[in-house]
Design a protein around this motif. Structure first.
Motif, PDB file in Angstrom:
ATOM      1  N   UNK A  23     -57.026  92.234  35.306  1.00  9.15           N
ATOM      2  CA  UNK A  23     -56.124  91.412  36.115  1.00  9.15           C
ATOM      3  C   UNK A  23     -56.829  90.188  36.689  1.00  9.15           C
ATOM      4  N   UNK A  24     -58.060  90.373  37.167  1.00  6.79           N
ATOM      5  CA  UNK A  24     -58.831  89.235  37.690  1.00  6.79           C
ATOM      6  C   UNK A  24     -59.131  88.226  36.587  1.00  6.79           C
ATOM      7  N   UNK A  25     -59.490  88.724  35.412  1.00  8.58           N
ATOM      8  CA  UNK A  25     -59.787  87.841  34.282  1.00  8.58           C
ATOM      9  C   UNK A  25     -58.542  87.041  33.905  1.00  8.58           C
ATOM     10  N   UNK A  26     -57.403  87.699  33.840  1.00  8.95           N
ATOM     11  CA  UNK A  26     -56.167  87.012  33.482  1.00  8.95           C
ATOM     12  C   UNK A  26     -55.811  85.958  34.530  1.00  8.95           C
ATOM     13  N   UNK A  27     -55.968  86.290  35.806  1.00  8.71           N
ATOM     14  CA  UNK A  27     -55.674  85.333  36.871  1.00  8.71           C
ATOM     15  C   UNK A  27     -56.595  84.120  36.773  1.00  8.71           C
ATOM     16  N   UNK A  28     -57.885  84.354  36.528  1.00  9.88           N
ATOM     17  CA  UNK A  28     -58.829  83.248  36.408  1.00  9.88           C
ATOM     18  C   UNK A  28     -58.467  82.353  35.224  1.00  9.88           C
ATOM     19  N   UNK A  29     -58.097  82.945  34.103  1.00  8.02           N
ATOM     20  CA  UNK A  29     -57.676  82.154  32.943  1.00  8.02           C
ATOM     21  C   UNK A  29     -56.458  81.302  33.284  1.00  8.02           C
ATOM     22  N   UNK A  30     -55.512  81.877  34.015  1.00  6.09           N
ATOM     23  CA  UNK A  30     -54.311  81.132  34.394  1.00  6.09           C
ATOM     24  C   UNK A  30     -54.650  79.986  35.353  1.00  6.09           C
ATOM     25  N   UNK A  31     -55.522  80.250  36.320  1.00  2.60           N
ATOM     26  CA  UNK A  31     -55.919  79.202  37.265  1.00  2.60           C
ATOM     27  C   UNK A  31     -56.645  78.065  36.555  1.00  2.60           C
ATOM     28  N   UNK A  32     -57.578  78.409  35.681  1.00  2.00           N
ATOM     29  CA  UNK A  32     -58.318  77.382  34.947  1.00  2.00           C
ATOM     30  C   UNK A  32     -57.394  76.559  34.057  1.00  2.00           C
ATOM     31  N   UNK A  33     -56.469  77.212  33.396  1.00  2.00           N
ATOM     32  CA  UNK A  33     -55.532  76.511  32.524  1.00  2.00           C
ATOM     33  C   UNK A  33     -54.624  75.589  33.342  1.00  2.00           C
ATOM     34  N   UNK A  34     -54.180  76.051  34.494  1.00  2.00           N
ATOM     35  CA  UNK A  34     -53.333  75.216  35.346  1.00  2.00           C
ATOM     36  C   UNK A  34     -54.097  73.994  35.858  1.00  2.00           C
ATOM     37  N   UNK A  35     -55.368  74.174  36.144  1.00  2.00           N
ATOM     38  CA  UNK A  35     -56.148  73.070  36.712  1.00  2.00           C
ATOM     39  C   UNK A  35     -56.703  72.124  35.652  1.00  2.00           C
ATOM     40  N   UNK A  36     -57.194  72.680  34.525  1.00  2.00           N
ATOM     41  CA  UNK A  36     -57.913  71.865  33.551  1.00  2.00           C
ATOM     42  C   UNK A  36     -57.222  71.729  32.194  1.00  2.00           C
ATOM     43  N   UNK A  37     -56.136  72.425  31.975  1.00  2.00           N
ATOM     44  CA  UNK A  37     -55.479  72.398  30.667  1.00  2.00           C
ATOM     45  C   UNK A  37     -56.061  73.463  29.745  1.00  2.00           C
ATOM     46  N   UNK A  38     -55.821  73.295  28.453  1.00  4.64           N
ATOM     47  CA  UNK A  38     -56.271  74.283  27.463  1.00  4.64           C
ATOM     48  C   UNK A  38     -57.780  74.497  27.574  1.00  4.64           C
ATOM     49  N   UNK A  39     -58.183  75.755  27.471  1.00  4.56           N
ATOM     50  CA  UNK A  39     -59.594  76.115  27.625  1.00  4.56           C
ATOM     51  C   UNK A  39     -60.254  76.339  26.269  1.00  4.56           C
ATOM     52  N   UNK A  40     -61.531  75.966  26.150  1.00  2.87           N
ATOM     53  CA  UNK A  40     -62.269  76.282  24.916  1.00  2.87           C
ATOM     54  C   UNK A  40     -62.371  77.805  24.743  1.00  2.87           C
ATOM     55  N   UNK A  41     -62.430  78.234  23.508  1.00  2.00           N
ATOM     56  CA  UNK A  41     -62.512  79.665  23.207  1.00  2.00           C
ATOM     57  C   UNK A  41     -63.731  80.313  23.857  1.00  2.00           C
ATOM     58  N   UNK A  42     -64.851  79.568  23.958  1.00  2.00           N
ATOM     59  CA  UNK A  42     -66.065  80.133  24.555  1.00  2.00           C
ATOM     60  C   UNK A  42     -65.841  80.466  26.028  1.00  2.00           C
TER      61      UNK A  42
END
Length: 95
Positions: A23-42
Motif C-alpha cells: 500500500x505504501x509503495x502504491x501510494x508513493x507511485x501515485x504521488x510521484x506520478x501526480x507530481x512528476x508525470x510518468x515515471x521511468x521503469x527503474x
C-alpha cells in the motif's frame, strides 16, 4: 494457544505487514506520478522492491524533492544545491 494457532497468527501478521508495504509503495507511485508525470521503469522497480522504512522516508521526500531521482536518493537533499520546482500544472476548468 496451539502450535497451529500460533502459525496461523504469524501468517496473518506477515500478510498484514506485506499489505502495508504494498500500500505504501502504491501510494508513493501515485504521488510521484501526480507530481512528476510518468515515471521511468527503474524508479518504479526500486519503489516496489523497497522495505517499509525506506518507503516512509521516500514518501516524506516527495514534498520537497525536485525530481523523482532525488526522492529516491540515498542521502537527504543537499542544502548547497537550489531546489528546482516542477512546472506548475494548469488546473482543469470547471464547467
Amino acid at each position: 494457544m496451539t502450535e497451529l494457532d500460533e502459525i496461523e497468527r504469524r501468517g496473518r501478521a506477515q500478510g498484514r505487514a506485506q499489505g502495508r508495504v504494498q500500500g505504501r509503495a502504491q501510494m508513493l507511485l501515485e504521488l510521484l506520478t501526480a507530481r512528476f508525470g510518468a515515471l521511468p521503469a527503474e524508479v518504479s522497480a526500486r519503489i516496489l522492491a523497497a522495505d517499509e522504512a525506506t518507503l516512509v522516508t521516500w514518501t516524506t521526500r516527495v514534498i520537497t524533492a525536485p525530481t523523482p531521482e532525488d526522492v529516491l536518493g540515498d542521502d537527504a537533499p543537499r542544502a548547497s544545491s537550489p531546489a528546482r520546482r516542477p512546472p506548475a500544472r494548469k488546473r482543469a476548468r470547471r464547467t
